[in-house]
Design a protein around this motif. Structure first.
Motif, PDB file in Angstrom:
ATOM      1  N   VAL A  27       2.657 -32.761  12.025  1.00  0.00           N
ATOM      2  CA  VAL A  27       3.662 -33.790  11.716  1.00  0.00           C
ATOM      3  C   VAL A  27       3.146 -35.199  11.991  1.00  0.00           C
ATOM      4  O   VAL A  27       3.929 -36.133  12.131  1.00  0.00           O
ATOM      5  CB  VAL A  27       4.956 -33.544  12.521  1.00  0.00           C
ATOM      6  CG1 VAL A  27       5.625 -32.260  12.081  1.00  0.00           C
ATOM      7  CG2 VAL A  27       4.674 -33.519  14.023  1.00  0.00           C
ATOM      8  N   ASP A  28       1.836 -35.373  12.065  1.00  0.00           N
ATOM      9  CA  ASP A  28       1.297 -36.695  12.416  1.00  0.00           C
ATOM     10  C   ASP A  28       1.049 -37.593  11.209  1.00  0.00           C
ATOM     11  O   ASP A  28       0.659 -38.757  11.354  1.00  0.00           O
ATOM     12  CB  ASP A  28       0.009 -36.564  13.234  1.00  0.00           C
ATOM     13  CG  ASP A  28      -1.107 -35.842  12.502  1.00  0.00           C
ATOM     14  OD1 ASP A  28      -0.920 -35.507  11.308  1.00  0.00           O
ATOM     15  OD2 ASP A  28      -2.165 -35.589  13.121  1.00  0.00           O
ATOM     16  N   GLY A  29       1.238 -37.082  10.005  1.00  0.00           N
ATOM     17  CA  GLY A  29       1.030 -37.885   8.804  1.00  0.00           C
ATOM     18  C   GLY A  29      -0.424 -38.170   8.486  1.00  0.00           C
ATOM     19  O   GLY A  29      -0.719 -38.969   7.592  1.00  0.00           O
ATOM     20  N   ILE A  78       9.855 -27.105  14.132  1.00  0.00           N
ATOM     21  CA  ILE A  78       9.948 -28.562  14.261  1.00  0.00           C
ATOM     22  C   ILE A  78      11.386 -28.929  14.593  1.00  0.00           C
ATOM     23  O   ILE A  78      12.319 -28.546  13.875  1.00  0.00           O
ATOM     24  CB  ILE A  78       9.516 -29.259  12.955  1.00  0.00           C
ATOM     25  CG1 ILE A  78       8.082 -28.839  12.590  1.00  0.00           C
ATOM     26  CG2 ILE A  78       9.602 -30.777  13.103  1.00  0.00           C
ATOM     27  CD1 ILE A  78       7.677 -29.264  11.185  1.00  0.00           C
ATOM     28  N   THR A  79      11.577 -29.672  15.685  1.00  0.00           N
ATOM     29  CA  THR A  79      12.911 -30.117  16.089  1.00  0.00           C
ATOM     30  C   THR A  79      13.233 -31.427  15.391  1.00  0.00           C
ATOM     31  O   THR A  79      12.489 -32.404  15.507  1.00  0.00           O
ATOM     32  CB  THR A  79      12.984 -30.305  17.617  1.00  0.00           C
ATOM     33  OG1 THR A  79      12.663 -29.064  18.257  1.00  0.00           O
ATOM     34  CG2 THR A  79      14.389 -30.741  18.039  1.00  0.00           C
ATOM     35  N   LEU A  80      14.340 -31.446  14.678  1.00  0.00           N
ATOM     36  CA  LEU A  80      14.721 -32.626  13.898  1.00  0.00           C
ATOM     37  C   LEU A  80      15.601 -33.558  14.722  1.00  0.00           C
ATOM     38  O   LEU A  80      16.046 -33.208  15.813  1.00  0.00           O
ATOM     39  CB  LEU A  80      15.437 -32.189  12.618  1.00  0.00           C
ATOM     40  CG  LEU A  80      14.637 -31.215  11.744  1.00  0.00           C
ATOM     41  CD1 LEU A  80      15.472 -30.754  10.568  1.00  0.00           C
ATOM     42  CD2 LEU A  80      13.334 -31.848  11.276  1.00  0.00           C
ATOM     43  N   VAL A 137       3.202 -30.435   7.526  1.00  0.00           N
ATOM     44  CA  VAL A 137       4.478 -29.885   7.065  1.00  0.00           C
ATOM     45  C   VAL A 137       5.427 -31.070   6.890  1.00  0.00           C
ATOM     46  O   VAL A 137       5.654 -31.831   7.831  1.00  0.00           O
ATOM     47  CB  VAL A 137       5.073 -28.872   8.060  1.00  0.00           C
ATOM     48  CG1 VAL A 137       6.477 -28.463   7.627  1.00  0.00           C
ATOM     49  CG2 VAL A 137       4.178 -27.641   8.176  1.00  0.00           C
ATOM     50  N   SER A 138       5.964 -31.232   5.678  1.00  0.00           N
ATOM     51  CA  SER A 138       6.824 -32.378   5.385  1.00  0.00           C
ATOM     52  C   SER A 138       8.154 -31.899   4.813  1.00  0.00           C
ATOM     53  O   SER A 138       8.171 -31.193   3.801  1.00  0.00           O
ATOM     54  CB  SER A 138       6.154 -33.321   4.378  1.00  0.00           C
ATOM     55  OG  SER A 138       4.885 -33.743   4.844  1.00  0.00           O
ATOM     56  N   ILE A 162      10.976 -38.630   4.959  1.00  0.00           N
ATOM     57  CA  ILE A 162      10.283 -37.481   5.542  1.00  0.00           C
ATOM     58  C   ILE A 162      10.800 -37.338   6.968  1.00  0.00           C
ATOM     59  O   ILE A 162      10.416 -38.113   7.856  1.00  0.00           O
ATOM     60  CB  ILE A 162       8.756 -37.670   5.513  1.00  0.00           C
ATOM     61  CG1 ILE A 162       8.273 -37.907   4.084  1.00  0.00           C
ATOM     62  CG2 ILE A 162       8.079 -36.439   6.121  1.00  0.00           C
ATOM     63  CD1 ILE A 162       8.603 -36.791   3.120  1.00  0.00           C
ATOM     64  N   VAL A 163      11.679 -36.392   7.197  1.00  0.00           N
ATOM     65  CA  VAL A 163      12.400 -36.306   8.477  1.00  0.00           C
ATOM     66  C   VAL A 163      11.618 -35.533   9.537  1.00  0.00           C
ATOM     67  O   VAL A 163      12.047 -35.473  10.698  1.00  0.00           O
ATOM     68  CB  VAL A 163      13.782 -35.667   8.275  1.00  0.00           C
ATOM     69  CG1 VAL A 163      14.624 -36.509   7.323  1.00  0.00           C
ATOM     70  CG2 VAL A 163      13.670 -34.238   7.756  1.00  0.00           C
ATOM     71  N   THR A 164      10.495 -34.935   9.162  1.00  0.00           N
ATOM     72  CA  THR A 164       9.693 -34.189  10.127  1.00  0.00           C
ATOM     73  C   THR A 164       8.608 -35.044  10.776  1.00  0.00           C
ATOM     74  O   THR A 164       7.987 -34.616  11.761  1.00  0.00           O
ATOM     75  CB  THR A 164       9.023 -32.987   9.430  1.00  0.00           C
ATOM     76  OG1 THR A 164       8.453 -33.429   8.187  1.00  0.00           O
ATOM     77  CG2 THR A 164      10.046 -31.901   9.153  1.00  0.00           C
ATOM     78  N   LEU A 165       8.356 -36.228  10.235  1.00  0.00           N
ATOM     79  CA  LEU A 165       7.241 -37.048  10.710  1.00  0.00           C
ATOM     80  C   LEU A 165       7.401 -37.404  12.189  1.00  0.00           C
ATOM     81  O   LEU A 165       8.428 -37.938  12.609  1.00  0.00           O
ATOM     82  CB  LEU A 165       7.147 -38.320   9.878  1.00  0.00           C
ATOM     83  CG  LEU A 165       5.931 -39.216  10.105  1.00  0.00           C
ATOM     84  CD1 LEU A 165       4.657 -38.477   9.725  1.00  0.00           C
ATOM     85  CD2 LEU A 165       6.053 -40.501   9.304  1.00  0.00           C
ATOM     86  N   SER A 166       6.381 -37.066  12.979  1.00  0.00           N
ATOM     87  CA  SER A 166       6.305 -37.389  14.421  1.00  0.00           C
ATOM     88  C   SER A 166       7.400 -36.732  15.252  1.00  0.00           C
ATOM     89  O   SER A 166       7.667 -37.166  16.371  1.00  0.00           O
ATOM     90  CB  SER A 166       6.332 -38.912  14.635  1.00  0.00           C
ATOM     91  OG  SER A 166       5.269 -39.542  13.966  1.00  0.00           O
ATOM     92  N   ARG A 167       8.037 -35.681  14.726  1.00  0.00           N
ATOM     93  CA  ARG A 167       9.050 -34.972  15.496  1.00  0.00           C
ATOM     94  C   ARG A 167       8.390 -33.943  16.420  1.00  0.00           C
ATOM     95  O   ARG A 167       7.259 -33.509  16.180  1.00  0.00           O
ATOM     96  CB  ARG A 167      10.031 -34.269  14.554  1.00  0.00           C
ATOM     97  CG  ARG A 167      10.864 -35.191  13.681  1.00  0.00           C
ATOM     98  CD  ARG A 167      11.674 -36.155  14.524  1.00  0.00           C
ATOM     99  NE  ARG A 167      12.548 -35.438  15.443  1.00  0.00           N
ATOM    100  CZ  ARG A 167      13.129 -35.979  16.511  1.00  0.00           C
ATOM    101  NH1 ARG A 167      12.928 -37.246  16.812  1.00  0.00           N
ATOM    102  NH2 ARG A 167      13.916 -35.262  17.280  1.00  0.00           N
TER     103      ARG A 167
END
Length: 279
Positions: free
Chosen positions: A143-145, A162-164, A230-231, A124-129
């Motif tokens: 994006v906090d899970g 969301i910035t990756l 959003v994941s 999951i590349v959006t987590l905490s971004r």
């Protein structure tokens, strides 16, 4: 891939021996070269090479008894694996060698060369971004899970971005609504501010493969929106990793953010960029 850089692998077993090579992740093995220690080739009666698939080792190739050469090569495999295993059975009463009087050994391998294609692990590349929106409130909830936190907007035309972490190969995007889909959505994959892929509709999950340095979701047609998370699933290449790939660095574009500068400077590379799932 070497068993040990600059050193040989030895064993003093007199019946059989095995060695496993951990590839560190999914890997399509296309070619394998095993360099046997010359002094111990005559001790090999038979060998078998296996690839781990779904937790079990499946034989890929094996030798005929006797007549082994110092180097064994195998090509044309069709295996995705995370681990290889080499099993060797010795002749009866193998010849015992000595290493300058320090220890005795019956068999050795000098190098193992593995060629193929790495398949990066999906995540999951959006987590905490970092995330932003036009309502600028509770954006981090997206994006906090945490399924108990909710991002809300009462603006009919809303968006979130969301910035990756560098350039990512995205495969799917999921929107976890608090209750039901509200209005319609447009999912965009952006690289350096330019749209690469887009999909629109009433979205809970969209399967879309493409490159992105940021993910933008536009929301229209409702008076309010409530989203838990959003994941986006895929894998990423950091800016440092991308710079190692560059063949030529472009010209810095004025009035852009540092991250955008790097992306734009190497954007010409993306035309020839290859990933294992991109269409």
């Amino acid at each position: 891939y070497l068993t040990k850089e600059g050193r040989n692998w030895f064993t003093d077993e007199t019946n059989a021996a095995w060695v496993e090579v951990d590839l560190g992740g999914p890997f399509s093995v296309e070619q394998l070269k095993v360099m046997w220690l010359r002094k111990t080739i005559s001790n090999i009666a038979h060998y078998r090479i296996s690839a781990e698939v779904s937790g079990n080792f499946i034989e890929v190739t094996s030798s005929e008894d006797g007549g082994h050469k110092i180097r064994s090569e195998f090509e044309g495999w069709d295996r995705v694996t995370t681990r290889l295993r080499i099993d060797v059975r010795f002749v009866e009463n193998p010849i015992v060698k000595s290493k300058r009087g320090k220890f005795n050994y019956t068999f050795g391998i000098t190098q193992v060369h593995i060629f193929g294609k790495e398949h990066p692990l999906r995540d999951i590349v959006t987590l905490s971004r970092p995330v932003s929106s036009n309502v600028a409130t509770m954006d981090s909830h997206l994006v906090d899970g945490d399924q108990d936190t909710v991002w809300r907007s009462s603006v009919e035309s809303s968006w979130v971005e969301i910035t990756l972490d560098g350039v990512c190969v995205l495969e799917s995007v999921a929107i976890d609504w608090e209750s039901e889909v509200q209005g319609s959505q447009t999912v965009e994959y952006l690289v350096g501010g330019e749209t690469q892929n887009t999909s629109s509709g009433q979205i809970e999950i969209v399967e879309m493969v493409g490159l992105a340095s940021s993910l933008r979701i536009g929301l229209e047609g409702a008076t309010e929106y409530s989203i838990r998370e959003v994941s986006a699933s895929g894998y990423c290449f950091s800016l440092k990793e991308i710079l190692k790939m560059k063949v030529e660095q472009g010209v810095k574009i004025a009035n852009t953010l540092p991250g955008q500068v790097v992306i734009k400077d190497i954007h010409h590379l993306l035309d020839s960029f290859e990933c294992d799932t991109c269409l």
